[in-house]
Write a protein that holds these residues in place. Structure first.
Motif: not given
Length: 158
Positions: A55-56, A59, A63, A119, A123-124, A142, A146, A152, A155
């Motif tokens: 995911r990172a 992302a 970004v 977006i 994400l950040c 970021l 996870d 995520p 979060r």
């Protein structure tokens, strides 16, 4: 990285530092900026053994692509991309020559385009804009790993 020199011609990651920077001047360099971020994150995993979730990985590349695209679209001249490892996070900083601060528009599913900043902020962990004597710097933070429970990074579910 020097303006006009292609990213793939450089060997930035032979001895990994905790930060890398490159100047980009053309729209074709957007793909190079994504490749630079991917290589930087892979090197963090390989050389330093740091966890970087899939995911990172995606992302950070997204970004970088959005910020460099905006810099190329709205500011004359080159932009400077810096990636820096800091406390389990990566700071993505893009400098460009425009003093205009990017505006985060309210979500609007009817609007065509101009969703990039939405977006990016979704994400950040952190988003900052600093005016400079010449231009501005946009800095996004970021999280790289996870949560072990699957949430995520950065979060929490409610």
């Amino acid at each position: 990285m020097y303006v006009g020199e292609r990213y793939e011609d450089r060997h930035l990651f032979t001895e990994l530092a905790v930060s890398v920077s490159a100047a980009f001047e053309g729209s074709e360099d957007i793909a190079d900026s994504r490749a630079m971020s991917r290589d930087f994150l892979h090197a963090l995993q390989r050389v330093h053994g740091l966890p970087v979730s899939e995911r990172a990985m995606g992302a950070v590349q997204l970004v970088v692509s959005e910020l460099v695209t905006n810099a190329r679209k709205y500011a004359p001249g080159p932009c400077l991309l810096t990636l820096e490892l800091r406390e389990g996070c990566v700071d993505v900083t893009v400098w460009d020559s425009s003093t205009a601060v990017p505006l985060l528009m309210a979500p609007d599913p009817e609007r065509v385009g101009q969703h990039g900043l939405e977006i990016v902020t979704a994400l950040c962990r952190g988003f900052e804009v600093h005016r400079e004597p010449v231009g501005k710097r946009v800095k996004v933070t970021l999280v790289l790993a996870d949560d072990p429970g699957g949430d995520p990074a950065g979060r929490q579910t409610l």
